[in-house]
Design an enzyme around this catalytic site. Structure first.
Site, PDB file in Angstrom:
ATOM      1  N   SER A  40       0.860  -1.189   0.000  1.00 31.69           N
ATOM      2  CA  SER A  40       0.000   0.000   0.000  1.00 31.69           C
ATOM      3  C   SER A  40       0.887   1.227   0.000  1.00 31.69           C
ATOM      4  CB  SER A  40      -0.884   0.005   1.257  1.00 31.69           C
ATOM      5  OG  SER A  40      -1.571   1.237   1.395  1.00 31.69           O
ATOM      6  N   TYR A  67      -1.787  -0.658  10.564  1.00 28.66           N
ATOM      7  CA  TYR A  67      -1.879  -0.976   9.141  1.00 28.66           C
ATOM      8  C   TYR A  67      -0.670  -0.410   8.400  1.00 28.66           C
ATOM      9  CZ  TYR A  67      -3.651  -1.118   4.354  1.00 28.66           C
ATOM     10  OH  TYR A  67      -3.805  -1.350   3.008  1.00 28.66           O
TER      11      TYR A  67
END
Length: 282
Positions: A145, A158
């Site tokens: 990501s 995350y």
């Protein structure tokens, strides 16, 4: 159309495994590769959903896969090789993003994020390497990501998990350079899937669609390279931050709404169904 034809020549009949393939980016990627003639297998911890998706797509191999369980992962890959042949590409896509401030995040949720997002990728990479290195060919695509190249309050764990995937994949790529096995990273921006339910995204920057990430993975499979960022605009903004003074970089992040997008600006009700599933409560 010309690009699709060129990609099809390189992708047709490749055996490709996709984790987290029941929905979102995983399913979009499976669909794109299947349509180009690849032999695609999808695994997902959601057994009901993955069977529905696999049957709808007309795949030969699909089923439950828990990326945090070595036996489950190994058995799934063994089944793929029994039915489809040696695995050419593994796409480590499975991941979760529960949101919340650090002190509000339970230890169980922290561990769950790291187990799925980090250990699951490490395990899949290792199992694929064990199969691919003796054949001196193969390709591992790890979906990280852009959060792994920056910082987003409300998603600290995350972000940490995706930073870990990036570091691990880059190190593994160099470690196994010359073996015939390629390792690649895909770093998406906000993508319109359940993962970002109830959030608004960055101000002035369009979210990506699952098909955008799928297209990037198709291109990577056809023409491997170390890293691709999606979208180009979001990727350029994030990549440029490391060359800017810290104060300016954080100022740009504030202007884009980064300090609030995953904290104060979350619609809790719209996000509840995803949060329950990601946290293992639903």
């Amino acid at each position: 159309m010309a690009d699709n034809a060129a990609h099809a020549l390189k992708i047709r009949d490749k055996v490709i495994v996709i984790t987290g393939g029941a929905r979102g980016i995983g399913l979009a990627t499976a669909t794109a590769l299947h349509n180009l003639g690849a032999k695609v297998a999808i695994g997902d911890v959601d057994e009901v959903r993955v069977k529905e998706s696999g049957a709808a797509l007309g795949l030969d191999v699909y089923g439950r896969l828990d990326v945090t369980d070595p036996h489950s992962f190994s058995e799934f890959l063994d089944e793929v090789e029994r039915q489809l042949g040696p695995i050419d590409v593994l796409v480590n896509n499975a991941g979760i993003m529960p949101l919340g401030r650090i002190i509000e995040e339970s230890d169980a949720v922290t561990r769950r994020i790291l187990d799925i997002n980090v250990y699951g990728v490490m395990l899949g990479t290792k199992l694929a390497l064990e199969r691919m290195i003796p054949r001196k060919q193969g390709h591992i695509v790890n979906v990280a990501s852009l959060a792994g190249e920056t910082y987003i309050p409300g998603a600290a764990t995350y972000c940490a998990s995706k930073h870990a995937v990036i570091g691990y994949t880059d190190a593994a790529r160099i470690e196994y350079r010359g073996t015939g096995v390629q390792l690649s990273l895909v770093n998406p921006t906000f993508v319109n899937t359940e993962l970002i339910a109830g959030t608004q995204g960055a101000k002035g920057i369009k979210n990506a669609e699952p098909s955008d990430i799928a297209d990037a993975i198709v291109k990577l499979v056809a023409h491997p390279k170390p890293r691709v960022r999606v979208t180009r605009l979001a990727g350029a903004i994030i990549a440029s931050q490391k060359f800017l003074p810290r104060g300016l970089s954080e100022g740009i992040n504030r202007l884009l709404g980064g300090e609030h997008v995953f904290t104060d600006d979350v619609d809790v009700e719209k996000r509840k169904a995803y949060e329950d599933r990601a946290r293992g409560a639903g």
